[in-house]
Design a protein around this motif. Structure first.
Motif, PDB file in Angstrom:
ATOM      1  N   GLY A 182       0.819  -1.201   0.000  1.00 36.74           N
ATOM      2  CA  GLY A 182       0.000   0.000   0.000  1.00 36.74           C
ATOM      3  C   GLY A 182       0.857   1.257   0.000  1.00 36.74           C
ATOM      4  O   GLY A 182       2.083   1.200   0.065  1.00 36.74           O
ATOM      5  N   SER A 184      -1.837   7.121   0.758  1.00 34.15           N
ATOM      6  CA  SER A 184      -3.218   6.674   0.983  1.00 34.15           C
ATOM      7  C   SER A 184      -3.486   6.480   2.464  1.00 34.15           C
ATOM      8  O   SER A 184      -4.554   6.852   2.968  1.00 34.15           O
ATOM      9  N   ARG A 233      -3.272  11.245  -4.794  1.00 32.89           N
ATOM     10  CA  ARG A 233      -4.570  10.772  -4.311  1.00 32.89           C
ATOM     11  C   ARG A 233      -5.722  11.439  -5.067  1.00 32.89           C
ATOM     12  O   ARG A 233      -6.820  10.877  -5.154  1.00 32.89           O
ATOM     13  N   VAL A 282      -7.101   9.187  -7.825  1.00 35.05           N
ATOM     14  CA  VAL A 282      -7.950   8.109  -7.306  1.00 35.05           C
ATOM     15  C   VAL A 282      -9.352   8.638  -7.025  1.00 35.05           C
ATOM     16  O   VAL A 282     -10.360   8.050  -7.429  1.00 35.05           O
ATOM     17  N   SER A 323      -3.117   2.547  -6.353  1.00 32.91           N
ATOM     18  CA  SER A 323      -4.532   2.798  -6.059  1.00 32.91           C
ATOM     19  C   SER A 323      -5.292   3.286  -7.289  1.00 32.91           C
ATOM     20  O   SER A 323      -6.495   3.028  -7.416  1.00 32.91           O
TER      21      SER A 323
END
Length: 212
Positions: A45, A49, A138, A141, A175
């Motif tokens: 990961g 995130s 991010r 996403v 992601s």
């Protein structure tokens, strides 16, 4: 021993405390360090995130979501060039949209609930799609997720455009691929299984080897 960097000092509790104490500058410094480092977690990961998940934790509680939205709006006004509160607001407005929708089957949702759902989802997309947000991975996403939920005849085109732009900045931000893969499921905007396979083959080939 050298002092820990701002990002290394952060835990979920310390992130929440800094936010509640309105220590926005300290959070911004840590967020910028995380963006630049592109560090991955042991499970594959992203630390970026993880940071946003901890920053926006709300347990699907409407009162808490409203409180956090007010805090991030305050942060955004204090630091108008920071992408951090803008992306946090995008995340929160998606959660806020599902509070409006409720948990029932689609046919049980009233027109008023759907109207409020889409109003909040459009707000989420507006934040994720802003120029300020774009230098933070991010945002891509959240942009793809918002497109998935808002829909429309050009949803796939817009989502692919967001994905490709994000890949130009950081092709290792996994992601984005997961968000796009979900959008291409037949329950959302995919045509069939072959389309999903084509997406996997095309974008894994770009990554090459085991990573792809």
């Amino acid at each position: 021993f050298p002092a820990l960097s701002p990002a290394e000092e952060l835990t979920k509790d310390s992130i929440q405390k800094l936010l509640n104490d309105e220590q926005f500058k300290k959070l911004d410094v840590a967020a910028e360090e995380i963006r630049k480092s592109r560090k991955m977690l042991d499970d594959g990961g992203s630390t970026l995130s993880q940071f946003y998940n901890q920053l926006t934790e709300n347990f699907n509680n409407e009162k808490e979501i409203k409180r956090l939205i007010n805090l991030f709006e305050k942060w955004r006004k204090a630091y108008p060039n920071s992408p951090t509160p803008v992306i946090a607001l995008s995340i929160l407005y998606t959660d806020y949209a599902f509070i409006a929708r409720g948990t029932g089957w689609g046919k049980t949702i009233t027109d008023e609930q759907w109207e409020l759902f889409y109003e909040r989802m459009n707000k989420s997309y507006e934040y994720a799609n802003s120029k300020i947000a774009e230098r933070d991975m991010r945002s891509y996403v959240e942009k793809i997720r918002s497109i998935k939920l808002i829909g429309g005849k050009d949803a796939k085109r817009k989502a692919y455009a967001a994905l490709d732009k994000g890949i130009e900045i950081d092709p290792d931000y996994h992601s984005m691929y997961f968000a796009m893969g979900e959008l291409l499921m037949d329950r959302w905007h995919g045509d069939d299984r072959d389309e999903t396979i084509s997406f996997i083959e095309k974008y894994s080939a770009k990554r090459k080897g085991l990573e792809g």
